[in-house]
Design a protein around this motif. Structure first.
Motif, PDB file in Angstrom:
ATOM      1  N   ALA A   1       1.711  14.515  17.598  1.00 55.83           N
ATOM      2  CA  ALA A   1       2.564  15.689  17.810  1.00 55.83           C
ATOM      3  C   ALA A   1       1.911  16.942  17.266  1.00 55.83           C
ATOM      4  N   LEU A   2       1.278  16.808  16.096  1.00 54.47           N
ATOM      5  CA  LEU A   2       0.592  17.962  15.513  1.00 54.47           C
ATOM      6  C   LEU A   2      -0.566  18.408  16.394  1.00 54.47           C
ATOM      7  N   ARG A   3      -1.322  17.407  16.916  1.00 52.27           N
ATOM      8  CA  ARG A   3      -2.443  17.757  17.788  1.00 52.27           C
ATOM      9  C   ARG A   3      -1.953  18.476  19.042  1.00 52.27           C
ATOM     10  N   MET A   4      -0.819  17.968  19.583  1.00 49.99           N
ATOM     11  CA  MET A   4      -0.262  18.633  20.764  1.00 49.99           C
ATOM     12  C   MET A   4       0.189  20.044  20.425  1.00 49.99           C
ATOM     13  N   GLU A   5       0.771  20.201  19.231  1.00 48.23           N
ATOM     14  CA  GLU A   5       1.203  21.534  18.822  1.00 48.23           C
ATOM     15  C   GLU A   5       0.017  22.470  18.661  1.00 48.23           C
ATOM     16  N   VAL A   6      -1.080  21.931  18.048  1.00 45.55           N
ATOM     17  CA  VAL A   6      -2.285  22.746  17.894  1.00 45.55           C
ATOM     18  C   VAL A   6      -2.848  23.134  19.245  1.00 45.55           C
ATOM     19  N   GLU A   7      -2.890  22.130  20.150  1.00 44.80           N
ATOM     20  CA  GLU A   7      -3.388  22.427  21.495  1.00 44.80           C
ATOM     21  C   GLU A   7      -2.513  23.454  22.179  1.00 44.80           C
ATOM     22  N   GLU A   8      -1.185  23.322  21.967  1.00 41.46           N
ATOM     23  CA  GLU A   8      -0.275  24.288  22.588  1.00 41.46           C
ATOM     24  C   GLU A   8      -0.484  25.678  22.003  1.00 41.46           C
ATOM     25  N   ARG A   9      -0.685  25.724  20.681  1.00 42.07           N
ATOM     26  CA  ARG A   9      -0.945  27.024  20.052  1.00 42.07           C
ATOM     27  C   ARG A   9      -2.246  27.626  20.564  1.00 42.07           C
TER      28      ARG A   9
ATOM     29  N   LEU B   1       1.487   7.426  -2.466  1.00 41.70           N
ATOM     30  CA  LEU B   1       1.462   7.589  -1.013  1.00 41.70           C
ATOM     31  C   LEU B   1       0.569   6.547  -0.357  1.00 41.70           C
ATOM     32  N   ASP B   2      -0.549   6.200  -1.016  1.00 45.59           N
ATOM     33  CA  ASP B   2      -1.482   5.233  -0.450  1.00 45.59           C
ATOM     34  C   ASP B   2      -0.834   3.868  -0.276  1.00 45.59           C
ATOM     35  N   VAL B   3       0.110   3.510  -1.186  1.00 46.73           N
ATOM     36  CA  VAL B   3       0.806   2.225  -1.097  1.00 46.73           C
ATOM     37  C   VAL B   3       1.648   2.154   0.171  1.00 46.73           C
ATOM     38  N   LYS B   4       2.212   3.324   0.569  1.00 57.44           N
ATOM     39  CA  LYS B   4       3.120   3.342   1.712  1.00 57.44           C
ATOM     40  C   LYS B   4       2.414   3.657   3.026  1.00 57.44           C
ATOM     41  N   VAL B   5       1.094   3.866   2.968  1.00 53.04           N
ATOM     42  CA  VAL B   5       0.375   4.284   4.177  1.00 53.04           C
ATOM     43  C   VAL B   5       0.488   3.253   5.286  1.00 53.04           C
ATOM     44  N   LYS B   6       0.283   1.972   4.932  1.00 55.57           N
ATOM     45  CA  LYS B   6       0.280   0.929   5.947  1.00 55.57           C
ATOM     46  C   LYS B   6       1.643   0.811   6.624  1.00 55.57           C
ATOM     47  N   GLU B   7       2.713   0.983   5.815  1.00 52.64           N
ATOM     48  CA  GLU B   7       4.051   0.864   6.380  1.00 52.64           C
ATOM     49  C   GLU B   7       4.368   1.996   7.346  1.00 52.64           C
ATOM     50  N   ARG B   8       3.744   3.150   7.105  1.00 53.50           N
ATOM     51  CA  ARG B   8       4.101   4.317   7.914  1.00 53.50           C
ATOM     52  C   ARG B   8       2.962   4.751   8.844  1.00 53.50           C
ATOM     53  N   THR B   9       2.025   3.833   9.119  1.00 48.15           N
ATOM     54  CA  THR B   9       0.874   4.188   9.953  1.00 48.15           C
ATOM     55  C   THR B   9       1.305   4.666  11.327  1.00 48.15           C
ATOM     56  N   ALA B  10       2.232   3.942  11.916  1.00 47.32           N
ATOM     57  CA  ALA B  10       2.681   4.312  13.268  1.00 47.32           C
ATOM     58  C   ALA B  10       3.336   5.692  13.268  1.00 47.32           C
ATOM     59  N   GLU B  11       4.177   5.943  12.223  1.00 47.30           N
ATOM     60  CA  GLU B  11       4.833   7.241  12.154  1.00 47.30           C
ATOM     61  C   GLU B  11       3.823   8.371  11.986  1.00 47.30           C
TER      62      GLU B  11
ATOM     63  N   GLU C   1       0.721   8.320  12.913  1.00 44.01           N
ATOM     64  CA  GLU C   1      -0.031   8.519  14.151  1.00 44.01           C
ATOM     65  C   GLU C   1       0.774   9.354  15.135  1.00 44.01           C
ATOM     66  N   MET C   2       2.080   9.055  15.189  1.00 47.14           N
ATOM     67  CA  MET C   2       2.930   9.845  16.085  1.00 47.14           C
ATOM     68  C   MET C   2       2.984  11.309  15.626  1.00 47.14           C
TER      69      MET C   2
END
Length: 939
Positions: free
Chosen positions: A507-515, A490-500, A502-503
Motif C-alpha cells: 500500500a505504501l509503495r502504491m501511495e508513493v507511486e501515486e504521489r 518488534l522483532d519478536v512479532k515480525v513473523k506473526e505480522r509479516t503478511a500485514e 507486506e500488505m
C-alpha cells in the motif's frame, strides 16, 4: 573580532536548500553586517562552494533531491578539509527520534524544525560565527607571534654569527692590545646584562629603566632617556629618564619631561629624521632653549639611537656624556645592537599583549557557552582552561580541575585500557580524535559524552597543547537504548505480522507511486500553464499586430471609397469622371470584402471550424479555371503562365475544389504579383508522402524578385511579408500565404517554400491528399487559354408586382436596399426594428420579408421566431454582416428561409428574390434547398 565592524573581513555562512524561497527567507533574517551568505540549491553545489573558501557554519535542509542533507553531512565529515565546520540541520518533516539521532550521527551540531524562528537561528549562527572568528584571530596572531619569534631568532643567530666573527677578529687584535680586549669584555658584559634584563622583564615599562641605567653605568655616561614617537605628529616625547643625580642632570630631567621635540631639532630629532644612529662629539649649543638653559654642564657629547619595532620607528634613545668623546664605532655598534634588541622586545611584548587580549576575549566567549564543555589541555593532558558549560556538564569548578589530568573524567575501565593516552596519540596522528563513550562527573555519576579532541600546533608544527569539546548526549543514548529495546520487542512479532507488513508495504509503495504520478502530473500541468502563458502572450502580440495591419489594410480602400464618394457629390464632375469614381468605389469595396473574407477564413481555420468538403472533381476543370482567370493577368504584365504535368497524374481527385482553387489563386497570384519579367510555371505531379498514400503536388516557379533566407523564416507568419517595402509597393495584408498553408493542411497537405534566390525567383510547392485515385491517369495537360472578357448587355432582373417588407435599423441600408429593389420594379415598405417588423408583417400582405439580425427593441432572430409562432408562413430572408457557418445554422433554427451576407450584392439579392418568387410554396419549401446552387453561380 567585531563582526559588526565593516572593516573586518566578512565570515562565510553556507545555506543549502533546494527551494529558492527557503533560501530567500534564510537570507532575509541572516543578512547581517559581517556575514557573507553563500547559497547552494543541491548537495553537489554545496560541496563545490566549500572549495571556494572557509566557512563558519553550514545550515542545510534534509530533504533534497539527488543528495539529501544526511549524505551531504557525511561527505563533509569524511573530508579532512571541512570536517571541523559545524552543521545545523533544518527540516519541515515531523520530528522523530530516528531522524534526530541520524542527524547527530552524521556530525550535526544542532537540529532545527521548520518553520524557523529567526531569532533562534540568528542566535545559534552567531555562536558559531564568533567561535570561527576567534579561531581565525588566534591563528593569525599565533602566526604573527611565531613569525616574530622566528625573525628574532634568525636575527639573533645572524647577529651572533656576525658577532662571533667580529669577536674572533677582536680577540686576535686584543691579543696584541690588552686594553682593547678589556673594552670588548666590558661591552659584552653590557650586552649580556641587557639580554638578561630583557629576558627577566615581563613588560616594557619594567625593562627600560634597568636597561638605561645598565648602559649608562657600563659606558660611564651621565644621562640616558627614551623618547617615544607620537602617533600622528611624528614628534618626540620623553617617557623614561636615567641620570647620575647631579644638579645639572636634575634640571635637564625637569626640562625634558615637559618638552616635545620635532624631527628637525637636536641630535635625537636628526636620528629620527634620518632614521639612523647619530654620534655628536660636542653637542654644546645644539639643544632646544629649555634644555640648553638647564644644561650648565659645559662641553658634552650626545649619542642618539633609533629603535625599530614592527617595521616602524617607535622611539629614539638619547645618551649624554659630560666629556667630549670622539665617535667610537665599537660603542656605536654595541648601542645599535642593544637598540635592535630593545625594538624586538617591544614588538614581541606588543604581540604578546594583543594575543593575551584575544585569548581573554576567546576565553570569555567560550566561558559563556553552556551547552558544550570547551577546555584546553597542555601537552601532557593537564587542564589549562575551563568554561561554564564544562562546569555544568562535568560538575567541577575551575579552581578544582585546572592543573588536573583529564583522565579524571574517564571510567576506571577506560583508564585501565589506556583510552586517555590513546586519544592524545591518535589526535596527533590523525589531526583530530572523535569518540562517544561514558564519562564520570565529579559526584561519580556517569553520562554519555560526544568528544572532539584537536591538537594545537605552532607555525613550525610543534605541539602546544590540545582543545577538547564535550557534549552531553545521555538523552540521545537513552533514546537509542529505548529504541533498540523497542526493536527487539518488534522483532519478536515480525513473523506473526509479516503478511500485514507486506500488505502495508504494498500500500505504501502504491501511495508513493501515486504521489510520484501526481508530482509528474503537477509538473506537466505547470509546463502546460507556462506554455499557455507563453501562448497567451504570443496571442496578445498577434492581436496587436492584427489590429495594426487591419487598420492599415481596411482604412486604405475605405479612404478611397469615402474620397470618391465625396468627389461624386461635386457638380464639376463629368459623367465619365463620375463613372470612374463609381468604378473605384466598387473596386475598393470588393477589396474590403476580400480582406474581410480572408480574415474570416483564417479565423475559421484557427478555430478549427472551417467546413471542408471532399467531393470527386475533374482535375483539368480546376486547372482550366486557374489558367483562364490568371493567364489574362499575367499577359497584361507581359509574363508567360504555363501549366503542365510531370509523369502520370490522376484525371479526377477527391478534395474541396473551392479551397484548392483558393490556394492556387493565392500562390500563383502572388507569383504574378512579384514577377516583373519572365514567366510563371505550374507543374503537377504525384509524389510520395510519409503516410505512404502519396500526395498530389503543384510546383509553382517564378522568375521574380526572390527573397533572402532571413525573410523566408517570416514568410508564413500572419500579416508578414518579405519586408516593409513589399507592402508599400504591392499592397496586401500578408494573410494569403499563411491562409493557403492552413487550407492546404486541412486538405491533407502543405505549402512550403522549396527554394528562393534573391533576384532570380522562388519555387513554392503545394501538396494535397488527392484521395483514392482512379485507374485512369493522364500524361500531360493542355489548359484552355483565357479570353478577354467582352462586356455585353445583361438582361435586367425584374421584380414587378412583388411586395417586399424590409426590416432594417440602418437608414443608409434602408435607402440602399430599397433603391435596388424599386429600380427592379418591387414595392418596398420599411420597418426600423423587429417589433415594428412583426406588426407590419402580420397586418400587411408581403411576398417576401428581408430581415436584419441585429436591431434595437427586438432583433431579427426574436422577430422571426415570433412570426413563426403566430403561423406566418411567408419567406423570410436574413440580412447579416456575420458570414460564419454557425450564423447560417442559427438562422435555420430561428425560422429563416435563406441568408444573405453583407455587403449586399445587387445581382445576388435580385436572383435570390426571383428564386423565392418563382419556386417558394408556403408550408412546403424551406428556402435553403432551392437557392444555394443558383446563388453560387451568381457569385
Amino acid at each position: 573580532m567585531d563582526l559588526a565592524d565593516p572593516k573586518e573581513q566578512a565570515v562565510n555562512i553556507l545555506l543549502v536548500d533546494d527551494k529558492p524561497s527557503n533560501l530567500i527567507a534564510l537570507e532575509s533574517f541572516l543578512c547581517l553586517p559581517g556575514y557573507n551568505l553563500v547559497t547552494a540549491t543541491s548537495g553537489h553545489e554545496a560541496l563545490a562552494r566549500l572549495e571556494e573558501g572557509e566557512f563558519a557554519v553550514i545550515l542545510t535542509d534534509i530533504m533534497m533531491p539527488v543528495m539529501d542533507g544526511f549524505e551531504l553531512a557525511t561527505h563533509i565529515k569524511n573530508n579532512p578539509k571541512f570536517n571541523s565546520i559545524p552543521i545545523i540541520f533544518m527540516t519541515a518533516m515531523d520530528s522523530n527520534v530516528k531522524d534526530i539521532f541520524r542527524a547527530y550521527d552524521v556530525g550535526a551540531v544542532d537540529y532545527l524544525q521548520k518553520p524557523l524562528e529567526p531569532e533562534v537561528v540568528k542566535a545559534k549562527v552567531a555562536v558559531f560565527v564568533q567561535l570561527f572568528a576567534q579561531k581565525m584571530i588566534i591563528s593569525q596572531q599565533a602566526a604573527t607571534l611565531i613569525e616574530s619569534e622566528r625573525r628574532e631568532q634568525a636575527y639573533r643567530i645572524a647577529e651572533l654569527q656576525s658577532q662571533a666573527a667580529a669577536q674572533q677578529q677582536r680577540i686576535r687584535d686584543a691579543l696584541r692590545e690588552n686594553a682593547y680586549k678589556k673594552r670588548v669584555e666590558d661591552l659584552q658584559t653590557i650586552q649580556l646584562d641587557v639580554t638578561r634584563i630583557l629576558a627577566e622583564s615581563f613588560v616594557v615599562s619594567e625593562a627600560i629603566p634597568k636597561l638605561l641605567a645598565t648602559v649608562c653605568q657600563g659606558f660611564g655616561w651621565q644621562w640616558a632617556a627614551l623618547w617615544n614617537v607620537e602617533p600622528g605628529t611624528g614628534n618626540l616625547r620623553c617617557s623614561e629618564i636615567y641620570h647620575d643625580g647631579s644638579e645639572g642632570m636634575k634640571a635637564l630631567d625637569k626640562a625634558s619631561r615637559l618638552l616635545t621635540i620635532a624631527s628637525d631639532k637636536e641630535t635625537i630629532g636628526r636620528a629620527l629624521r634620518l632614521e639612523e644612529p647619530s654620534w655628536v662629539s660636542d653637542a654644546s649649543g645644539t639643544h632646544c632653549p629649555p634644555r640648553e638653559i638647564a644644561m650648565a654642564i659645559g662641553p658634552h657629547g650626545v649619542v642618539a639611537i633609533p629603535i625599530w619595532a614592527g617595521g616602524e620607528l617607535a622611539a629614539v634613545v638619547e645618551f649624554i656624556n659630560n666629556t667630549v668623546e670622539p665617535e667610537d664605532s665599537l660603542k656605536l655598534s654595541t648601542l645599535v645592537d642593544i637598540g635592535t634588541r630593545v625594538g624586538l622586545f617591544i614588538e614581541r611584548k606588543k604581540t604578546e599583549q594583543t594575543l593575551r587580549e584575544s585569548e581573554e576575549r576567546f576565553r570569555l566567549l567560550v566561558a559563556g557557552v553552556k551547552d558544550y564543555a570547551i577546555f584546553m589541555l597542555d601537552e601532557k593532558g593537564n587542564v589549562k582552561t575551563w568554561n561554564e558549560g564544562a562546569q555544568r556538564i562535568k560538575g567541577y569548578a575551575a579552581a578544582d580541575i585546572i592543573g588536573q589530568h583529564f583522565s579524571c573524567f574517564y571510567t576506571p575501565d577506560a583508564i585501565r585500557a589506556g583510552l586517555p593516552e590513546l586519544e592524545l596519540t591518535s589526535s596527533q596522528a590523525d589531526g583530530q580524535y572523535e569518540d562517544e563513550s561514558l564519562r564520570v562527573r565529579k559526584d561519580g555519576s556517569m553520562f554519555w559524552a560526544s568528544t572532539v579532541l584537536t591538537p594545537l600546533r605552532d607555525g613550525e608544527g610543534l605541539l602546544k597543547g590540545f582543545s577538547k569539546v564535550t557534549r552531553d548526549i545521555t538523552d540521545r543514548k537513552n533514546s537509542e537504548a529505548s529504541l533498540r529495546r523497542a526493536y527487539e520487542v518488534l522483532d519478536v512479532k515480525v513473523k506473526e505480522r509479516t503478511a500485514e507488513l507486506e500488505m502495508a508495504n504494498n500500500a505504501l509503495r502504491m501511495e508513493v507511486e501515486e504521489r510520484e504520478r501526481i508530482e509528474i502530473l503537477l509538473l506537466k500541468k505547470q509546463e502546460e500553464l507556462r506554455a499557455a502563458k507563453e501562448l497567451a502572450e504570443a496571442a496578445n502580440t498577434a492581436k496587436s499586430s492584427f489590429l495594426a495591419n487591419m487598420s492599415h489594410e481596411i482604412r486604405t480602400p475605405l479612404g478611397a471609397v469615402m474620397g470618391f464618394s465625396e468627389l461624386m457629390l461635386s457638380h464639376d464632375q463629368s459623367a465619365s469622371e463620375k463613372q470612374k469614381c463609381v468604378d473605384a468605389i466598387k473596386r475598393n469595396g470588393k477589396l474590403l470584402s476580400n480582406i474581410i473574407n480572408d480574415i474570416l477564413d483564417l479565423s475559421k481555420v484557427e478555430a478549427g471550424k472551417l467546413d471542408v468538403e471532399r467531393i470527386e472533381v475533374p482535375l483539368d476543370e480546376i486547372l482550366t479555371d486557374i489558367n483562364m482567370l490568371l493567364d489574362l493577368e499575367a499577359t497584361e504584365k507581359g509574363l508567360r503562365l504555363t501549366l503542365g504535368t510531370e509523369g502520370k497524374v490522376p484525371t479526377r481527385i477527391t478534395t474541396d475544389p473551392l479551397r484548392l482553387r483558393q490556394i492556387l489563386f493565392n500562390i500563383v497570384g502572388n507569383a504574378i504579383k512579384f514577377t516583373d519579367q519572365g514567366g510563371i510555371s505550374v507543374t503537377i505531379r504525384q509524389q510520395p508522402s510519409d503516410d505512404g498514400k502519396g500526395h498530389l503536388a503543384f510546383i509553382i516557379k517564378d522568375s521574380g524578385r526572390g527573397i533572402t533566407s532571413d525573410q523566408s523564416t517570416r514568410l508564413f507568419e500572419p500579416f508578414a511579408q518579405a519586408d516593409s517595402s513589399t507592402t508599400r509597393r504591392f499592397g496586401g495584408t500578408g494573410l494569403g500565404l499563411v491562409l493557403s498553408k492552413k487550407l492546404a493542411r486541412s486538405l491533407g497537405g502543405d505549402v512550403i517554400l522549396a527554394e528562393s534566390e534573391l533576384g532570380k525567383g522562388s519555387s513554392f510547392v503545394v501538396t494535397i491528399d488527392p484521395g483514392e485515385i482512379a485507374g485512369d491517369e493522364v500524361h500531360n495537360f493542355v489548359p484552355s487559354k483565357a479570353v478577354p472578357e467582352t462586356k455585353g448587355e445583361e438582361a435586367p432582373i425584374r421584380l414587378n408586382s412583388i411586395n417586399i417588407l424590409l426590416v432594417e435599423d440602418s437608414l443608409d441600408n434602408q435607402l440602399l436596399i430599397s433603391r435596388m429593389l424599386r429600380m427592379s420594379g418591387a414595392n418596398v415598405e420599411t420597418a426600423s426594428n423587429g417589433q415594428e417588423g412583426v406588426e407590419k408583417a402580420l397586418t400587411g400582405k408581403y411576398s417576401i420579408i428581408l430581415m436584419d439580425l441585429q436591431m434595437p427593441v427586438m432583433d431579427g432572430h426574436a422577430a422571426t421566431q415570433e412570426l413563426r409562432r403566430q403561423n406566418y408562413l411567408g419567406p423570410i430572408i436574413a440580412l447579416t454582416a456575420h458570414a460564419m457557418a454557425e450564423e447560417r445554422q442559427r438562422c435555420v433554427v430561428s425560422g429563416f428561409n435563406s441568408h444573405l451576407s453583407k455587403p449586399i450584392h445587387r445581382k445576388i439579392l435580385l436572383q435570390t428574390l426571383v428564386n423565392f418568387r418563382d419556386n417558394f410554396v408556403p408550408g412546403v419549401s424551406k428556402g435553403f434547398d432551392i437557392d444555394g446552387q443558383k446563388i453560387r453561380e451568381a457569385r
